[in-house]
Structure formats: structure tokens, C-alpha cells
Motif scaffolding. Sequence first.
Motif: not given
Length: 205
Positions: A45-65
Motif C-alpha cells: 500500500a502507498v503511504f505519504s507519511s513516512v518520516i525520519h525519527l532518528g539515525s542512531d538507532p536508525a528509526v522511521l515512523g509512519f502515520v496510519l489512519r
Amino acid sequence: MKCFTQSDLDSMDRLYRINLVNSLSGFKSANLIATVDDQGNENVAVFSSVIHLGSDPAVLGFVLRPTTVARNSYDNIKQTGFYSINHISKEIMEDGHHTSAKYPKGVSEFEMTNLQAQYIADFKAPFVAQAPIKMAMKFAAEYPIKLNGTILVVGEILSVYIQDDLLEEDGFVNLSKGNIVSINGLDGYTLPQLQVRYPYQRPKN
């Protein structure tokens, strides 16, 4: 200059408001999140809400409806603990956008598009074969946003696969070289081009 007050936003036509507000945050990342459940049913599924949250540790977030309706990506992530994040390039943006269609569980978007599922090493979730950048993710936490019922899903990056010509000597990933698109609003796709990189900034004397 046009002005909309909070009262205007609350009272305007729903579709107009959705288009307006979804455009206000600016260009957003365009990613495909791919998952699989324990029975082997794949979802992308396509998401337009992926965001960088930190590089150490390497972490990403995304928002779910809100999960007031079926959210196959979320259900699969909670079931298996793993998912992949795949950048959308110009070459696959039409099929990537089609994954926003609401297919019932058990119908894979991979089967309904020309997107190809790819399994790498022993990672549980599929990747999108045509994506220039692919990331293997492990679910780490979720944070409910009470104001509107959405959920911030946080994951750790386990591995990254980057098309060779996109990676610069200093670790910078040149997205322009991969024809990687971004999203304007909900359905507007654009192809950004790198203009300049500025050096690390220090206070002026």
C-alpha cells in the motif's frame, strides 16, 4: 491571498477539505509499505507519511489512519512484526498509486498491478522488486494520536538496499538520480530534482 479560518475548515465540503489540508504540509515522501500475514497473504500500500525519527538507532515512523475499518498493512505488521518500506520511482508511480484502492483481505495488490514481490535473504516481508531503495523494517512501537484516532507506527531499520548509482561517497542518497517521486496532497505526483547541497552551517562571526 485566500484565508481559511478553523471555522471555514470545519464547515467546508468534506472532499474539498481533504484535498486542501492534505496539500498544506508540502511535498511528502512516496513509499510503498509491503507486508505479509502468517498465511502468506501479501499486501502492499502507498503511504505519504513516512518520516525520519532518528539515525542512531536508525528509526522511521509512519502515520496510519484510524483502524475503525480494516487496515491490512497494520494487521499484518502487528501479526508478524516485520514490513518493508520501498521508494516509489517515476516508472512505478501509476501502479504505486493504484495500491490505494480498497481491495479485500486476501487480494494482493501485487497481483492487481505490475509491481513484483521480492523476498531477500530470510526477511519475512516482501519488498517491491522495482523500487530503487528498499528497507527491511522491524516493528518497535506505536503511539495513538487521540485527537484524530490515527496511529504513529515506529520501526527499526534492519537493512537497506540502495541502487548503486544513488549512493554518494559521503553516504548521501541522491534521490533525483533514481527518479524518485514525492506526493502533493493525496493524488498529485511530482519528480523533484536536486538543486544544491549546502555545507554544514555554523554561526556567523
